[in-house]
Design a protein around this motif. Sequence first.
Motif, PDB file in Angstrom:
ATOM      1  N   ARG A  35     -40.648 -68.247 -83.230  1.00 36.31           N
ATOM      2  CA  ARG A  35     -40.617 -67.892 -81.810  1.00 36.31           C
ATOM      3  C   ARG A  35     -39.503 -66.867 -81.572  1.00 36.31           C
ATOM      4  N   VAL A  37     -37.049 -64.000 -80.420  1.00 39.78           N
ATOM      5  CA  VAL A  37     -36.726 -63.359 -79.147  1.00 39.78           C
ATOM      6  C   VAL A  37     -35.832 -62.158 -79.450  1.00 39.78           C
ATOM      7  N   GLU A  67     -43.690 -56.927 -78.552  1.00 37.86           N
ATOM      8  CA  GLU A  67     -44.634 -57.999 -78.242  1.00 37.86           C
ATOM      9  C   GLU A  67     -45.880 -57.930 -79.117  1.00 37.86           C
ATOM     10  N   ARG A  72     -40.969 -62.208 -78.254  1.00 34.97           N
ATOM     11  CA  ARG A  72     -40.707 -62.086 -76.831  1.00 34.97           C
ATOM     12  C   ARG A  72     -39.466 -61.221 -76.627  1.00 34.97           C
ATOM     13  N   VAL A  73     -39.319 -60.698 -75.406  1.00 31.52           N
ATOM     14  CA  VAL A  73     -38.267 -59.727 -75.129  1.00 31.52           C
ATOM     15  C   VAL A  73     -37.362 -60.219 -74.010  1.00 31.52           C
ATOM     16  N   GLU A 290     -35.710 -73.939 -74.237  1.00 28.39           N
ATOM     17  CA  GLU A 290     -36.795 -73.059 -73.821  1.00 28.39           C
ATOM     18  C   GLU A 290     -36.605 -72.626 -72.370  1.00 28.39           C
ATOM     19  N   ARG A 294     -36.469 -68.706 -70.941  1.00 27.38           N
ATOM     20  CA  ARG A 294     -37.456 -68.311 -69.938  1.00 27.38           C
ATOM     21  C   ARG A 294     -36.811 -67.701 -68.698  1.00 27.38           C
ATOM     22  N   LEU A 297     -36.366 -63.860 -69.807  1.00 22.51           N
ATOM     23  CA  LEU A 297     -37.445 -63.055 -70.379  1.00 22.51           C
ATOM     24  C   LEU A 297     -37.860 -61.916 -69.453  1.00 22.51           C
ATOM     25  N   TYR A 299     -40.668 -61.034 -68.741  1.00 22.42           N
ATOM     26  CA  TYR A 299     -41.821 -61.413 -67.920  1.00 22.42           C
ATOM     27  C   TYR A 299     -41.448 -61.570 -66.450  1.00 22.42           C
TER      28      TYR A 299
END
Length: 318
Positions: A35, A37, A67, A72-73, A290, A294, A297, A299
């Motif tokens: 996972r 990052v 990605e 993930r970034v 996590e 989050r 991120l 996103y």
Amino acid sequence: MRALLWFPLLSLLALTLPHLSTTSPTSPTSSSSQRPVIGILSQEVSRYDPTPDAESYIAASYVKFVESAGARVVPVMINQTEEEYKALFYSLNGILLPGGGVSIYSSGYARASKIFYDLAIEANQKGDFFPIWGTCLGFEQLAYLTAQKPVLVNTNTTSVTLPLNFTNEAKGSRMFQDFPDELMRALETEALTENSHMWSVSLETYNSNDDLKTFYKVLSTNTDGRTEFISTWEAYDYPIYGVQWHPEKNPFEWTRAYYAHSSNAVKVTFYFANFFVNEARKSVHSFESEEAVRKLLIYRHSQTYAGDQRPFEQIYYF
């Protein structure tokens, strides 16, 4: 050839294969290896940006590049404290220094790059694996940080797509070790690497600078017809990699007619992305939870269309 035709499927399969970590000679011991990052460093906005209230930005193509290979970034903001950068360093599995147009000597981008570079050198010397990738401006930033003085020369390379001139070191390099022979030949014979830079590290400068020469292995060069410059390198003893050209543009940017969009050009991008993300998989750094990752991120941020004003189709503004 079949391997190339089926690359999208094979790349996904490759991401599931075991990779070595710094804490185990046989397999990774941290769930972070599956996972990963990766931090992408932001930089100061320019006068051409359509969002005047923003302080910094990241072109979305760099995010898509990372990605696309299964990472993930987290955006790394400029002008944070050294303590904040250090905490982030020990949570991320790698960092990408993107291309752009800010100073590699005095900008917030330059300051953050130096902090992460110094932390990475120290960590890797202690067996704590942490990779760095530099593209274009990021390549130039790495050159300055390693040489500890200005080493760039002016070249006529602001808008041209070129094949690579591989050195004898390329075949045995970490960066190119998994590239199919067909794709290596394509890189040598087809214009697949887009250059948008006016400054370069000349081969002459490299050969006369002991700090650069003992730190980086030159994998490819190019020329503007006057100056032979380094286009791809990797560190001998550290997971630090640089390309003076732009692999992320081939599949994700369309604002310039000279960008390469052929099948081989796109495959080049994803082999590089896959390589760097797999390097990040070797890092055992992780966020405390996590929920913690989050919150940071990319996103959580929205992209802005910028293709009418900038060479990027989409940009994240902060």
